[in-house]
Design a protein around this motif. Structure first.
Motif, PDB file in Angstrom:
ATOM      1  N   ASN A  72       0.818  -1.208   0.000  1.00 29.45           N
ATOM      2  CA  ASN A  72       0.000   0.000   0.000  1.00 29.45           C
ATOM      3  C   ASN A  72       0.852   1.258   0.000  1.00 29.45           C
ATOM      4  O   ASN A  72       0.553   2.231  -0.698  1.00 29.45           O
ATOM      5  CB  ASN A  72      -0.930   0.011   1.219  1.00 29.45           C
ATOM      6  CG  ASN A  72      -2.070  -0.978   1.084  1.00 29.45           C
ATOM      7  OD1 ASN A  72      -2.385  -1.406  -0.030  1.00 29.45           O
ATOM      8  ND2 ASN A  72      -2.674  -1.355   2.186  1.00 29.45           N
ATOM      9  N   THR A  75       2.459   1.624  -3.405  1.00 28.09           N
ATOM     10  CA  THR A  75       1.447   2.073  -4.358  1.00 28.09           C
ATOM     11  C   THR A  75       1.104   3.534  -4.139  1.00 28.09           C
ATOM     12  O   THR A  75       0.955   4.302  -5.096  1.00 28.09           O
ATOM     13  CB  THR A  75       0.172   1.214  -4.220  1.00 28.09           C
ATOM     14  OG1 THR A  75       0.513  -0.149  -4.421  1.00 28.09           O
ATOM     15  CG2 THR A  75      -0.875   1.621  -5.231  1.00 28.09           C
ATOM     16  N   ALA A  76       0.992   3.935  -2.858  1.00 32.28           N
ATOM     17  CA  ALA A  76       0.670   5.325  -2.552  1.00 32.28           C
ATOM     18  C   ALA A  76       1.771   6.270  -3.026  1.00 32.28           C
ATOM     19  O   ALA A  76       1.500   7.356  -3.545  1.00 32.28           O
ATOM     20  CB  ALA A  76       0.445   5.486  -1.044  1.00 32.28           C
ATOM     21  N   ARG A  79       1.538   6.573  -6.784  1.00 27.60           N
ATOM     22  CA  ARG A  79       0.405   7.427  -7.151  1.00 27.60           C
ATOM     23  C   ARG A  79       0.715   8.892  -6.872  1.00 27.60           C
ATOM     24  O   ARG A  79       0.349   9.779  -7.645  1.00 27.60           O
ATOM     25  CB  ARG A  79      -0.839   6.990  -6.387  1.00 27.60           C
ATOM     26  CG  ARG A  79      -1.451   5.695  -6.921  1.00 27.60           C
ATOM     27  CD  ARG A  79      -2.653   5.308  -6.105  1.00 27.60           C
ATOM     28  NE  ARG A  79      -3.256   4.086  -6.625  1.00 27.60           N
ATOM     29  CZ  ARG A  79      -3.873   3.195  -5.879  1.00 27.60           C
ATOM     30  NH1 ARG A  79      -3.971   3.383  -4.584  1.00 27.60           N
ATOM     31  NH2 ARG A  79      -4.408   2.120  -6.419  1.00 27.60           N
ATOM     32  N   LEU A 243      -9.094   8.246  -3.919  1.00 24.79           N
ATOM     33  CA  LEU A 243      -8.543   6.975  -3.459  1.00 24.79           C
ATOM     34  C   LEU A 243      -7.492   7.201  -2.377  1.00 24.79           C
ATOM     35  O   LEU A 243      -7.441   6.480  -1.376  1.00 24.79           O
ATOM     36  CB  LEU A 243      -7.936   6.210  -4.634  1.00 24.79           C
ATOM     37  CG  LEU A 243      -7.386   4.813  -4.340  1.00 24.79           C
ATOM     38  CD1 LEU A 243      -8.495   3.910  -3.825  1.00 24.79           C
ATOM     39  CD2 LEU A 243      -6.750   4.222  -5.587  1.00 24.79           C
ATOM     40  N   ALA A 244      -6.669   8.237  -2.556  1.00 21.87           N
ATOM     41  CA  ALA A 244      -5.637   8.543  -1.562  1.00 21.87           C
ATOM     42  C   ALA A 244      -6.268   8.929  -0.225  1.00 21.87           C
ATOM     43  O   ALA A 244      -5.727   8.598   0.840  1.00 21.87           O
ATOM     44  CB  ALA A 244      -4.750   9.678  -2.068  1.00 21.87           C
ATOM     45  N   ASN A 246      -9.014   7.730   1.074  1.00 20.65           N
ATOM     46  CA  ASN A 246      -9.413   6.488   1.745  1.00 20.65           C
ATOM     47  C   ASN A 246      -8.205   5.711   2.254  1.00 20.65           C
ATOM     48  O   ASN A 246      -8.185   5.238   3.393  1.00 20.65           O
ATOM     49  CB  ASN A 246     -10.226   5.613   0.782  1.00 20.65           C
ATOM     50  CG  ASN A 246     -11.593   6.201   0.478  1.00 20.65           C
ATOM     51  OD1 ASN A 246     -12.217   6.805   1.334  1.00 20.65           O
ATOM     52  ND2 ASN A 246     -12.045   6.032  -0.748  1.00 20.65           N
ATOM     53  N   GLU A 247      -7.173   5.580   1.423  1.00 23.84           N
ATOM     54  CA  GLU A 247      -6.012   4.773   1.793  1.00 23.84           C
ATOM     55  C   GLU A 247      -5.251   5.399   2.965  1.00 23.84           C
ATOM     56  O   GLU A 247      -4.821   4.704   3.876  1.00 23.84           O
ATOM     57  CB  GLU A 247      -5.086   4.616   0.593  1.00 23.84           C
ATOM     58  CG  GLU A 247      -5.630   3.680  -0.476  1.00 23.84           C
ATOM     59  CD  GLU A 247      -4.617   3.416  -1.565  1.00 23.84           C
ATOM     60  OE1 GLU A 247      -3.642   4.187  -1.671  1.00 23.84           O
ATOM     61  OE2 GLU A 247      -4.802   2.450  -2.330  1.00 23.84           O
ATOM     62  N   ARG A 248      -5.073   6.709   2.925  1.00 20.85           N
ATOM     63  CA  ARG A 248      -4.329   7.374   4.005  1.00 20.85           C
ATOM     64  C   ARG A 248      -5.037   7.193   5.342  1.00 20.85           C
ATOM     65  O   ARG A 248      -4.401   6.917   6.367  1.00 20.85           O
ATOM     66  CB  ARG A 248      -4.145   8.859   3.688  1.00 20.85           C
ATOM     67  CG  ARG A 248      -3.254   9.600   4.695  1.00 20.85           C
ATOM     68  CD  ARG A 248      -3.146  11.074   4.382  1.00 20.85           C
ATOM     69  NE  ARG A 248      -2.509  11.309   3.110  1.00 20.85           N
ATOM     70  CZ  ARG A 248      -3.152  11.734   2.012  1.00 20.85           C
ATOM     71  NH1 ARG A 248      -4.459  11.931   2.041  1.00 20.85           N
ATOM     72  NH2 ARG A 248      -2.498  11.957   0.905  1.00 20.85           N
ATOM     73  N   LEU A 250      -7.175   4.803   6.212  1.00 25.67           N
ATOM     74  CA  LEU A 250      -7.137   3.400   6.635  1.00 25.67           C
ATOM     75  C   LEU A 250      -5.768   3.020   7.172  1.00 25.67           C
ATOM     76  O   LEU A 250      -5.649   2.308   8.178  1.00 25.67           O
ATOM     77  CB  LEU A 250      -7.523   2.497   5.467  1.00 25.67           C
ATOM     78  CG  LEU A 250      -9.000   2.540   5.047  1.00 25.67           C
ATOM     79  CD1 LEU A 250      -9.216   1.695   3.798  1.00 25.67           C
ATOM     80  CD2 LEU A 250      -9.902   2.061   6.171  1.00 25.67           C
ATOM     81  N   LEU A 251      -4.698   3.471   6.514  1.00 23.56           N
ATOM     82  CA  LEU A 251      -3.346   3.162   6.979  1.00 23.56           C
ATOM     83  C   LEU A 251      -3.065   3.771   8.344  1.00 23.56           C
ATOM     84  O   LEU A 251      -2.259   3.248   9.118  1.00 23.56           O
ATOM     85  CB  LEU A 251      -2.306   3.661   5.961  1.00 23.56           C
ATOM     86  CG  LEU A 251      -2.189   2.840   4.670  1.00 23.56           C
ATOM     87  CD1 LEU A 251      -1.282   3.545   3.682  1.00 23.56           C
ATOM     88  CD2 LEU A 251      -1.661   1.445   4.965  1.00 23.56           C
TER      89      LEU A 251
END
Length: 279
Positions: A72, A75-76, A79, A243-244, A246-248, A250-251
């Motif tokens: 993740n 990938t981040a 991106r 998307l970033a 959500n990912e940030r 969650l991480l």
């Protein structure tokens, strides 16, 4: 005889009704003692095997989580690089190309030199502002300074007002002792949500809120812009930014929620847990 597993007493090992008239001998007692010791060792091995299995399962889960986190993060980062390059190309570099064309037109004998120079100057000013904004997004200078977090947010709101002309309501209720890492993460999350308003919303009113909530910081960026169908967000321009978000979250152990409808504006709400480290 006591039945032990190390220092833990499990019970007793006993023998009754010896076949010999004289009863149990010292050798019988020794054998019984060794039998109790052996039974304790077997018990210990059984529980050690169980604990070892549980530990192995936990390690497998930790390793799987580590690999997922590494994936993740990688990938981040990829991106983020693509988005940085895209923002640079779509804004500053295109303006510089336009300036180059304007300067080339100065060579034309019938060109209006004063107007062309004025337009070129205006484009250069816009390019400078775009580059300043991009650098600010990458590394806000005041973010590392004690007390500079609020200044950083104020500057980001100023940029939002300058770019969109929207009326912005700002609500802040933040602790003063947030760590630099947490301030940076929180600013990235907030700035990402604001960038979505700047690029896609065409809003006239925006609400930005950060406040302590249930052991973390709750953020809200709400606008009255054009909105979109949330289910189609993966096919929309700027979907990497969404998307970033959500990912940030969650991480970081938090959550992010995007609510929107065409013509009814967009709301980006998130929550990031507070950490114990302070600065």
């Amino acid at each position: 005889m006591p039945w032990r597993a190390g220092d833990q007493r499990l019970g007793q090992v006993a023998a009754y009704d010896s076949r010999r008239v004289e009863g149990f001998s010292r050798e019988d007692t020794w054998v019984l003692q060794k039998a109790g010791l052996a039974a304790g060792l077997v018990w210990q091995l059984k529980y050690a095997e169980r604990d070892l299995k549980r530990t192995a399962e936990r390690l497998e889960k930790v390793d799987a989580a580590r690999q997922m986190l590494l994936k993740n993060v990688s990938t981040a980062v990829d991106r983020a690089r693509k988005r940085f390059a895209g923002d640079l190309h779509d804004d500053a570099l295109q303006k510089l190309t336009a300036v180059e064309l304007q300067l080339q037109r100065l060579r034309e004998p019938n060109g209006d030199s004063a107007a062309l120079l004025s337009e070129a100057q205006s484009l250069l000013n816009e390019t400078e502002e775009a580059l300043r904004r991009l650098l600010f997004e990458v590394r806000p200078p005041a973010l590392e300074v004690p007390g500079g977090f609020l200044e950083t947010i104020d500057e980001r709101i100023r940029m939002l007002r300058s770019l969109t002309g929207a009326a912005v309501e700002l609500q802040l209720d933040l602790p003063e002792d947030l760590s630099y890492e947490y301030r940076s993460m929180l600013f990235r999350q907030l700035s990402e949500a604001i960038a979505n308003v700047e690029k896609h919303a065409s809003a006239t009113r925006v609400t930005v809120c950060l406040q302590v909530h249930e052991g973390g910081i709750r953020g809200l960026v709400q606008d009255n812009g054009r909105g979109f169908v949330v289910a189609d967000q993966d096919r929309l321009p700027g979907h990497l930014g969404l998307l970033a978000l959500n990912e940030r979250a969650l991480l970081a152990g938090g959550w992010n929620k995007i609510t929107s409808e065409p013509g009814l504006g967009t709301s980006v709400e998130f929550w990031l847990p507070l950490t114990e480290s302070k600065v």
